[in-house]
Write a protein that holds these residues in place. Structure first.
Motif, PDB file in Angstrom:
ATOM      1  N   UNK A   3     -24.481   3.212  -6.713  1.00 34.29           N
ATOM      2  CA  UNK A   3     -25.427   4.209  -7.072  1.00 34.29           C
ATOM      3  C   UNK A   3     -25.203   5.555  -6.563  1.00 34.29           C
ATOM      4  N   UNK A   4     -25.287   6.481  -7.659  1.00 33.57           N
ATOM      5  CA  UNK A   4     -24.847   8.040  -7.296  1.00 33.57           C
ATOM      6  C   UNK A   4     -26.065   8.930  -7.610  1.00 33.57           C
ATOM      7  N   UNK A   5     -26.264   9.885  -6.450  1.00 32.17           N
ATOM      8  CA  UNK A   5     -27.280  11.008  -6.948  1.00 32.17           C
ATOM      9  C   UNK A   5     -26.467  12.199  -7.018  1.00 32.17           C
ATOM     10  N   UNK A   6     -26.684  12.949  -7.962  1.00 30.25           N
ATOM     11  CA  UNK A   6     -25.832  13.885  -8.417  1.00 30.25           C
ATOM     12  C   UNK A   6     -26.440  15.364  -7.955  1.00 30.25           C
ATOM     13  N   UNK A   7     -26.075  16.425  -7.116  1.00 26.40           N
ATOM     14  CA  UNK A   7     -26.545  17.466  -6.839  1.00 26.40           C
ATOM     15  C   UNK A   7     -25.938  18.681  -7.327  1.00 26.40           C
ATOM     16  N   UNK A  14     -23.522  19.983 -14.335  1.00 26.39           N
ATOM     17  CA  UNK A  14     -24.221  18.540 -13.874  1.00 26.39           C
ATOM     18  C   UNK A  14     -24.352  17.710 -15.023  1.00 26.39           C
ATOM     19  N   UNK A  15     -24.903  18.302 -16.064  1.00 32.21           N
ATOM     20  CA  UNK A  15     -24.821  17.183 -17.416  1.00 32.21           C
ATOM     21  C   UNK A  15     -23.306  16.668 -17.616  1.00 32.21           C
ATOM     22  N   UNK A  16     -22.422  17.546 -17.510  1.00 29.84           N
ATOM     23  CA  UNK A  16     -20.929  16.981 -18.049  1.00 29.84           C
ATOM     24  C   UNK A  16     -20.510  16.063 -16.920  1.00 29.84           C
ATOM     25  N   UNK A  17     -20.917  15.997 -15.470  1.00 28.97           N
ATOM     26  CA  UNK A  17     -20.436  15.287 -14.562  1.00 28.97           C
ATOM     27  C   UNK A  17     -21.155  13.741 -14.693  1.00 28.97           C
ATOM     28  N   UNK A  18     -22.417  13.924 -15.052  1.00 28.43           N
ATOM     29  CA  UNK A  18     -23.226  12.735 -15.076  1.00 28.43           C
ATOM     30  C   UNK A  18     -22.746  12.094 -16.354  1.00 28.43           C
ATOM     31  N   UNK A  20     -19.502  12.009 -17.602  1.00 28.25           N
ATOM     32  CA  UNK A  20     -18.324  11.399 -17.277  1.00 28.25           C
ATOM     33  C   UNK A  20     -18.383  10.239 -16.669  1.00 28.25           C
ATOM     34  N   UNK A  21     -19.328  10.349 -15.363  1.00 25.96           N
ATOM     35  CA  UNK A  21     -19.425   9.313 -14.336  1.00 25.96           C
ATOM     36  C   UNK A  21     -20.074   8.043 -15.034  1.00 25.96           C
ATOM     37  N   UNK A  22     -20.843   8.332 -16.227  1.00 26.23           N
ATOM     38  CA  UNK A  22     -21.689   7.358 -16.968  1.00 26.23           C
ATOM     39  C   UNK A  22     -20.821   6.446 -17.806  1.00 26.23           C
ATOM     40  N   UNK A  23     -19.660   6.929 -18.219  1.00 27.86           N
ATOM     41  CA  UNK A  23     -18.755   6.149 -18.732  1.00 27.86           C
ATOM     42  C   UNK A  23     -18.212   5.068 -18.151  1.00 27.86           C
ATOM     43  N   UNK A  24     -18.143   5.085 -16.776  1.00 28.90           N
ATOM     44  CA  UNK A  24     -17.615   3.770 -15.945  1.00 28.90           C
ATOM     45  C   UNK A  24     -18.699   3.039 -15.560  1.00 28.90           C
ATOM     46  N   UNK A  25     -18.507   1.607 -15.935  1.00 29.07           N
ATOM     47  CA  UNK A  25     -19.365   0.538 -15.999  1.00 29.07           C
ATOM     48  C   UNK A  25     -19.962   0.209 -14.346  1.00 29.07           C
ATOM     49  N   UNK A  26     -19.152   0.784 -13.594  1.00 26.50           N
ATOM     50  CA  UNK A  26     -19.541   0.417 -12.083  1.00 26.50           C
ATOM     51  C   UNK A  26     -20.223   1.405 -11.388  1.00 26.50           C
ATOM     52  N   UNK A 107     -12.021  18.138  -6.005  1.00 22.54           N
ATOM     53  CA  UNK A 107     -12.077  19.658  -6.886  1.00 22.54           C
ATOM     54  C   UNK A 107     -12.625  19.519  -8.136  1.00 22.54           C
ATOM     55  N   UNK A 108     -13.417  20.460  -8.523  1.00 21.12           N
ATOM     56  CA  UNK A 108     -14.077  20.711  -9.803  1.00 21.12           C
ATOM     57  C   UNK A 108     -13.044  20.613 -10.880  1.00 21.12           C
ATOM     58  N   UNK A 109     -12.002  20.750 -10.637  1.00 24.77           N
ATOM     59  CA  UNK A 109     -10.951  20.953 -11.558  1.00 24.77           C
ATOM     60  C   UNK A 109     -10.227  19.704 -11.915  1.00 24.77           C
ATOM     61  N   UNK A 110     -10.561  18.809 -11.119  1.00 28.50           N
ATOM     62  CA  UNK A 110      -9.892  17.508 -11.230  1.00 28.50           C
ATOM     63  C   UNK A 110     -10.194  16.695 -12.287  1.00 28.50           C
ATOM     64  N   UNK A 111      -9.060  15.867 -13.053  1.00 26.24           N
ATOM     65  CA  UNK A 111      -9.711  14.872 -14.266  1.00 26.24           C
ATOM     66  C   UNK A 111     -10.779  13.975 -13.759  1.00 26.24           C
ATOM     67  N   UNK A 112     -11.551  13.571 -14.665  1.00 26.88           N
ATOM     68  CA  UNK A 112     -12.568  12.611 -14.255  1.00 26.88           C
ATOM     69  C   UNK A 112     -12.135  11.381 -13.593  1.00 26.88           C
ATOM     70  N   UNK A 113     -10.865  11.027 -13.933  1.00 29.70           N
ATOM     71  CA  UNK A 113     -10.416   9.556 -13.242  1.00 29.70           C
ATOM     72  C   UNK A 113     -10.191   9.887 -11.896  1.00 29.70           C
TER      73      UNK A 113
END
Length: 204
Positions: A3-7, A14-18, A20-26, A107-113
């Motif tokens: 469970x992640x809270x994004x700030x 914020x929308x982009x990170x959310x 990307x993270x939402x693509x992972x089922x875990x 890093x914000x520049x890091x790949x989503x993986x």
């Protein structure tokens, strides 16, 4: 399920990170905020069994930044793990944040993986710090004392010496000494220049 809270104050990021993270089922995004203060209020209003496992936060935000949020969370909700998103130019924040118990720097520049894997490692009890960020932070030590940093922060907010003294409960003479020492340590021309340098380094 993590469970992640994004700030993050920038809505597009914020929308982009959310997304990307939402693509992972875990991973489940249970809430979002644009600054630390709003995030803290939202989490305080939740029952303990609804708290996030991890707060993923930016550093530079209005009202309450990521470091300040980390301090508040560590004091009130020590079971919640903190992970910070940052940039190379803010490597100096690492030393300060580690003292608050932050578990990861991504890093914000890091790949989503990398971000997803980092969150999973933190959930498993590991600390995750980008190696290049760690090297930069170690090579660039913060010379300011805590009192000098506080005085410089208030000066950067536009407060006069007398107002800074009142905020810190010290004399005006002591305030001037803190500011003068900070200016000298940073080889700055004045308090505003010193604050600019400290912010660029991630020390303020």
């Amino acid at each position: 399920m993590i469970r992640v809270y994004l700030v993050e104050d920038q809505a597009l990021v914020r929308d982009a990170v959310a997304a990307l993270l939402g693509l992972d089922f875990n991973i489940e995004i249970i809430g979002q905020a644009s600054n630390g203060q709003d995030a803290l209020k939202a989490i305080e209003a939740l029952d303990s069994d609804l708290h996030p496992d991890i707060i993923l936060t930016d550093i530079e935000m209005p009202t309450m930044n990521g470091i300040e949020l980390s301090e508040k969370i560590a004091a009130k909700f020590p079971a919640i793990k903190m992970v910070i998103m940052t940039t190379f130019s803010r490597a100096g924040y690492i030393r300060r944040a580690l003292t608050t118990g932050v578990k990861g720097f991504i890093l914000k520049e890091a790949p989503s993986e990398e971000l997803i894997n980092a969150l999973k490692k933190v959930m498993q009890g590991q600390k995750v710090i980008d190696p290049e960020l760690a090297i930069n932070a170690l090579d660039d030590a913060d010379p300011l004392t805590d009192k000098e940093r506080k005085a410089l922060k208030l000066a950067s907010d536009g407060l006069k010496t007398s107002d800074i003294a009142k905020q810190l409960f010290i004399s005006e003479g002591t305030t001037r000494n803190y500011l003068s020492d900070a200016i000298a340590k940073l080889n700055a021309t004045n308090r505003i220049d010193a604050a600019r340098i400290a912010k660029q380094k991630g020390w303020l």
